[in-house]
Structures are given as C-alpha cells and as structure tokens.
Design a protein around this motif. Structure first.
Motif, PDB file in Angstrom:
ATOM      1  N   LEU A 123      15.118   7.870   6.250  1.00  0.00           N
ATOM      2  CA  LEU A 123      13.770   7.588   5.767  1.00  0.00           C
ATOM      3  C   LEU A 123      13.309   8.686   4.820  1.00  0.00           C
ATOM      4  CD1 LEU A 123      11.462   5.474   6.282  1.00  0.00           C
ATOM      5  CD2 LEU A 123      10.527   7.112   7.920  1.00  0.00           C
ATOM      6  N   GLU A 124      12.821   8.262   3.657  1.00  0.00           N
ATOM      7  CA  GLU A 124      12.324   9.234   2.693  1.00  0.00           C
ATOM      8  C   GLU A 124      11.068   9.928   3.249  1.00  0.00           C
ATOM      9  OE1 GLU A 124      13.606  10.185  -0.044  1.00  0.00           O
ATOM     10  OE2 GLU A 124      15.082   8.650  -0.558  1.00  0.00           O
ATOM     11  N   PRO A 125      10.822  11.189   2.868  1.00  0.00           N
ATOM     12  CA  PRO A 125       9.595  11.874   3.294  1.00  0.00           C
ATOM     13  C   PRO A 125       8.363  11.045   2.925  1.00  0.00           C
ATOM     14  CG  PRO A 125      11.110  13.412   2.253  1.00  0.00           C
ATOM     15  CD  PRO A 125      11.692  12.054   2.044  1.00  0.00           C
ATOM     16  N   GLY A 126       7.454  10.901   3.862  1.00  0.00           N
ATOM     17  CA  GLY A 126       6.278  10.065   3.651  1.00  0.00           C
ATOM     18  C   GLY A 126       6.527   8.601   3.927  1.00  0.00           C
ATOM     19  N   GLY A 127       7.766   8.245   4.256  1.00  0.00           N
ATOM     20  CA  GLY A 127       8.111   6.855   4.535  1.00  0.00           C
ATOM     21  C   GLY A 127       7.604   6.386   5.888  1.00  0.00           C
ATOM     22  N   LEU A 128       7.587   5.073   6.075  1.00  0.00           N
ATOM     23  CA  LEU A 128       7.039   4.462   7.287  1.00  0.00           C
ATOM     24  C   LEU A 128       8.092   3.712   8.082  1.00  0.00           C
ATOM     25  CD1 LEU A 128       3.784   2.876   5.796  1.00  0.00           C
ATOM     26  CD2 LEU A 128       3.930   4.990   7.122  1.00  0.00           C
ATOM     27  N   MET A 156       0.814  -1.219   0.000  1.00  0.00           N
ATOM     28  CA  MET A 156       0.000   0.000   0.000  1.00  0.00           C
ATOM     29  C   MET A 156       0.844   1.264   0.000  1.00  0.00           C
ATOM     30  SD  MET A 156      -3.277  -0.948   2.436  1.00  0.00           S
ATOM     31  CE  MET A 156      -2.300  -1.367   3.864  1.00  0.00           C
ATOM     32  N   SER A 157       2.019   1.202   0.631  1.00  0.00           N
ATOM     33  CA  SER A 157       2.882   2.385   0.677  1.00  0.00           C
ATOM     34  C   SER A 157       3.654   2.572  -0.618  1.00  0.00           C
ATOM     35  CB  SER A 157       3.867   2.275   1.848  1.00  0.00           C
ATOM     36  OG  SER A 157       4.790   1.203   1.632  1.00  0.00           O
TER      37      SER A 157
END
Length: 213
Positions: free
Chosen positions: A150-155, A53-54
């Motif tokens: 971690l990339e922006p928007g990453g989890l 989903m990500s």
C-alpha cells in the motif's frame, strides 16, 4: 445493524442504483448462492466515492463475487486508473465477464482467477486503495500482504468486520472460526502502528485503515 425502515430511508436519499447494477443484483439473487454477499447500492456508492475522493489510480479488490463492487470502484477511478480484482470461483467467471463487458469499463478491470494469497505473493504491484471482502479466515493474511504493497496515504477497506454482531461474543472459547478470525483481524489493525483506522457500522461493518505517510 439498523432497522429496515432506516436502511430504506438511507437508500432513498442516496444516489440511486443504475440499471446495470440493478441487473447484477437481480441476476445474483436469481442464480448465485449466498446473494447476501453482494455489496448493494449503499456500500457500492460508498466505495465508489472513497476511490474518487482518495484519488486512487491503482485499486486492489480481494473477492470479486459477481462484480458489483468492482464496477462501482472502477467508476470512481481516474481516466488512466485500473482495478485488479481477485477471485477463486471460476464458475462465476462467464457471468462476471459479461457484467464487466456491459459496464464499458473492461479496460480498467484486471480480473484474475485463483488463490488470492498465491496471486498476491507473485506480484510486486503497489496499490492506493484495497478492498478486502473474501474468506474471513484469511483476513489477517491478506492484510499482511497488502499493507506492505500500500502506498503511503493509501486506504484499506475490509468488509464484514462486525460479523452480524458476533464480535461482541463474551465467551472467546466457543467462537466459530470465522468470528475468531474477524476479531483477530480487528485487533491486528488497531494495534498496527503503520495505520490509523476507524470502524464504520455500514451494513455488516467496514474497517477503514489509512497508511501513515
């Protein structure tokens, strides 16, 4: 954290564990100490779906164990996606590599052995999704290293953050080191303005944090 009957119901109405994952679970219980560390079908499918989903194309896992969750997350990757998985236990390497071979996903899995803090300190790679499931006393150290990568928007997903309910202990002076470390990690994530987070009562608890764009 829920009754065995409800847990079995959840498993019964979730996509079933396939033959390979069932084999990994059996072999882990037969041959490896502390088999309860295995992710299992519900958490494995949850991680796979989070990766799907990500849209993550570069995943990091800290704590391979016997590779169950690794394979689940690798299945969620896009065609060109990869997962870097770190573990310190060299005794499990032959078993784990055999499982990876049977999965048909070897080209997506970068299995690295050694001290995770040292391995991470040597890399400049960035990631879209990170799963932390290793020694609890280093959770905050792992977090500090990976949140910058971690990339922006990453989890970031971290396992065992309810620690069998020990996080509810009222006497902070008598906490064991692992419980104290988990509680410190939970507080750190909550107070980190770089992320938004939610605590999920799945198995022993998962902290899910998303880095702000």
């Amino acid at each position: 954290m829920i009754s065995d009957d409800l847990w079995e119901y959840c498993e019964a109405y979730s996509s079933p564990e396939d033959e390979l994952l069932a084999h990994i679970a059996r072999q882990t219980h037969l041959k490896v100490l502390k088999p309860r560390m295995l992710s299992g079908p519900l958490q494995g499918k949850f991680l796979e779906m989070l990766v799907k989903m990500s849209g993550a194309s570069k995943v990091l896992e800290i704590g391979t164990f016997t590779g169950y969750a690794t394979i689940c997350m690798a299945r969620g990757l896009s065609e060109k996606g990869t997962i870097v998985t770190l573990d310190i236990n060299r005794e499990l390497e032959p078993m784990v590599r055999e499982f990876f071979s049977k999965s048909g996903l070897e080209n997506k899995i970068d299995y690295r052995l050694g001290n995770a803090l040292e391995l991470l300190a040597k890399t400049e790679e960035t990631f879209d999704f990170v799963f932390i499931d290793a020694d609890k006393q280093n959770y905050t150290n792992y977090y500090d290293l990976v949140v910058e990568r971690l990339e922006p928007g990453g989890l970031i997903a971290a396992d065992n953050i309810l620690w069998s309910g020990k996080v509810l202990a009222r006497n902070r002076k008598k906490l064991d080191k692992d419980t104290a470390a988990i509680m410190a990690f939970n507080q750190k994530v909550l107070e980190d303005s770089r992320v938004e987070n939610v605590v999920l009562p799945i198995r022993d608890g998962i902290m899910l944090a998303r880095k702000h764009p």
